[in-house]
Scaffold this active site. Structure first.
Site, PDB file in Angstrom:
ATOM      1  N   ALA A 163       0.832  -1.209   0.000  1.00  0.00           N
ATOM      2  CA  ALA A 163       0.000   0.000   0.000  1.00  0.00           C
ATOM      3  C   ALA A 163       0.868   1.262   0.000  1.00  0.00           C
ATOM      4  O   ALA A 163       1.770   1.394  -0.823  1.00  0.00           O
ATOM      5  CB  ALA A 163      -0.961  -0.042   1.188  1.00  0.00           C
ATOM      6  N   SER A 164       0.635   2.171   0.947  1.00  0.00           N
ATOM      7  CA  SER A 164       1.257   3.500   0.897  1.00  0.00           C
ATOM      8  C   SER A 164       2.735   3.536   1.244  1.00  0.00           C
ATOM      9  O   SER A 164       3.361   4.590   1.122  1.00  0.00           O
ATOM     10  CB  SER A 164       0.495   4.472   1.803  1.00  0.00           C
ATOM     11  OG  SER A 164      -0.749   4.800   1.231  1.00  0.00           O
ATOM     12  N   ILE A 165       3.320   2.414   1.655  1.00  0.00           N
ATOM     13  CA  ILE A 165       4.779   2.376   1.768  1.00  0.00           C
ATOM     14  C   ILE A 165       5.393   2.605   0.390  1.00  0.00           C
ATOM     15  O   ILE A 165       6.551   3.005   0.263  1.00  0.00           O
ATOM     16  CB  ILE A 165       5.250   1.044   2.395  1.00  0.00           C
ATOM     17  CG1 ILE A 165       4.692   0.908   3.813  1.00  0.00           C
ATOM     18  CG2 ILE A 165       6.772   0.953   2.449  1.00  0.00           C
ATOM     19  CD1 ILE A 165       5.005  -0.418   4.484  1.00  0.00           C
TER      20      ILE A 165
END
Length: 550
Positions: A163-165
């Protein structure tokens, strides 16, 4: 041998033996079966005799040692069905413990228990954790299932959505281009991507820059399209924050000295504030990200420029630089900037970076390719039943949330960032150190909190450049000490993640015998959405830090 057989047969024929035999025969007859003949005694004696003979023969060949039981064939099917409890809760899968991990046995046991509790609390099918200390991986383990339907257990090699990593990975691309002089962080984005139209806010021309995009200060929307709802939600949060800091010493003194009438007035005032807050909350309540239709897009976008059409003509929600508004679409625009500044397709440029960082299992998520060890992703429906998540295509947001990875690759990434951050401190004491993937001054810039930003997963911190950062702080002696750390969490359809870096508190005068990276890295990935993992990762990091300092 003949005498032995005769003795056995004779014993079976004695009255004592007949009583035993008749007992069996009686039971046989009571069961309604045909009567047993006299030959069964001889057959029994012959069978016993053969067994004893084999045992005796084995004893006579005592020179040949007994063979240990053969190791089970992993390809062979099990001889017996495991009990139900085993099938529902598989043994945790972990890599063989390296020698230096024995020093962290207490931390591993404590952290494993914590993860079990979190997993059970949220009902996650599977969760994988990895921890490194001073650049060495000391623990990685999978709990639960990567694939519930086929009973595939999680293991350290399990591949999940991070995801947002992905935003932190994209930041490396931007930083490399900036270091090479190919990217100016402070010019309008139209310099690189003229396809993105110039913007106005309340009739005034404004500039959106790369730097503002990185720190979510551009005003570009997230998944919520209703500007009014977003603004009211921000107003509610501001009111809540202001209310928490309003109590002054003077107000406390007035409350202590106030009369009953004052108490009534205070009660009325408090009730009015609560009513106002409730109204604000009612009007300002926006949809959860997982209720937004754009999160479930199934359309395939060929490149970053094409995916800009989803939001490029939408108005800015705030004046650039004035307010923090987390935006994954802002990173879609950053991917287009990477393409134009580098001259490569965004994914090709990222694969080069992954190769340099030795992140060999990190790839963009696509449905068609066979990706070994890829997990399945889950959510609970309205009846609280576990179901598979719907198919989604993340090609519109590679840069902001579209990559797959393992905990091992994320540990490598975290260590590369920590090395670059610290190597400048060690250069004077060790001139043989290799340079970091990013320069020390670049890493300091990336991990410096930006004013006017928020870190939603830890209210103590601020957003920096594609990382959330909490600074070192201690207000009172012998009280809570806030450690400096950097992290990023992720939430996608059917997945949650976190990567946390806890640098060692280095004393520059006593680092002669040390080499970077110095600190704890924790990565956790999970195949269930809406699982907050940052506080868990921080607790695990502090457990390992405690063991390394003892």
């Amino acid at each position: 041998m003949y005498r032995l057989l005769s003795a056995v047969t004779l014993r079976a024929a004695t009255p004592r033996g007949r009583t035993w035999g008749c007992g069996l025969r009686g039971a046989h007859q009571r069961a309604g079966l045909p009567p047993l003949g006299h030959g069964w005694v001889g057959g029994l004696g012959l069978g016993l005799g053969l067994a004893l003979g084999v045992k005796l023969a084995g004893g006579l060949r005592g020179a040949a040692p007994a063979q240990p039981p053969a190791a089970p064939d992993p390809e062979a099917s099990p001889q017996a069905e495991p009990p139900l409890e085993q099938s529902l809760a598989p043994r945790s899968q972990q890599t063989p413990a390296p020698p230096h991990s024995r020093c962290f046995a207490r931390a591993i046991e404590s952290s494993r228990d914590l993860l079990h509790r979190i997993k059970d609390e949220v009902g996650a099918p599977g969760i994988v954790v990895g921890v490194s200390v001073d650049g060495k991986e000391v623990w990685s383990e999978g709990l639960g299932y990567a694939d519930v339907e086929n009973r595939v257990p999680c293991k350290p090699e399990t591949v999940m959505r991070i995801a947002s990593i992905s935003k932190s990975l994209t930041m490396v691309a931007l930083a490399k281009l900036w270091e090479a002089g190919k990217l100016d962080l402070d010019v309008p984005v139209q310099h690189y991507v003229p396809e993105f139209p110039e913007k106005e806010y309340e009739g005034e021309k404004v500039s959106v820059t790369t730097r503002l995009l990185i720190s979510h200060l551009s005003g570009i929307r997230h998944y919520e399209k209703d500007m009014k709802k977003v603004k009211e939600e921000k107003a509610y949060k501001a009111l809540k924050m202001m209310k928490g800091t309003m109590a002054s010493d003077q107000e406390k003194e007035l409350k202590e000295k106030g009369s009953k009438s004052n108490e009534k007035n205070d009660f009325a005032k408090t009730k009015m504030e609560q009513d106002n807050e409730s109204k604000c909350r009612k009007h300002g309540k926006k949809k959860n990200d997982f209720e937004q239709g754009e999160l479930y897009l199934k359309e395939k976008f060929e490149n970053s420029i094409e995916s800009l059409r989803l939001f490029k003509n939408d108005p800015l929600f705030f004046k650039p630089g004035s307010q923090f508004l987390y935006s994954t679409f802002g990173y879609t625009l950053l991917a287009a900037i990477v393409e134009r500044a580098s001259g490569y397709k965004y994914l090709d440029y990222m694969q080069k970076i992954f190769h340099d960082l030795d992140m060999l299992t990190t790839v963009q998520e696509e449905n068609e390719p066979v990706i070994y060890n890829r997990a399945r992703f889950y959510v609970y429906n309205k009846k609280r039943r576990l179901i598979n998540t719907p198919y989604v295509d993340n090609s519109y947001k590679w840069a902001g949330g579209g990559f797959l990875s393992t905990v091992g690759d994320l540990l490598k990434f975290g260590n590369a960032m920590l090395y670059g951050y610290q190597v400048g401190l060690f250069k004077n004491s060790n001139e043989n150190l290799l340079p970091g993937y990013l320069k020390p001054e670049t890493m300091v810039m990336i991990w410096t909190p930006i004013p006017n930003t928020e870190m939603s997963w830890d209210k103590e911190g601020k957003y920096a450049m594609a990382w959330g950062v909490v600074e070192k702080k201690q207000t009172y002696g012998s009280c809570r000490k806030q450690r400096h750390y950097a992290s990023h969490t992720g939430g996608a359809v059917g997945a949650s993640s976190v990567l946390l870096v806890l640098p060692e508190e280095l004393d520059t005068e006593v680092i002669n015998n040390k080499v970077p990276p110095r600190g704890i890295i924790v990565s956790i990935i999970c195949n269930m959405q809406s699982v907050g993992l940052n506080s868990t990762a921080l607790k695990i990091a502090l457990e390992f830090d405690k063991d390394r300092s003892e």
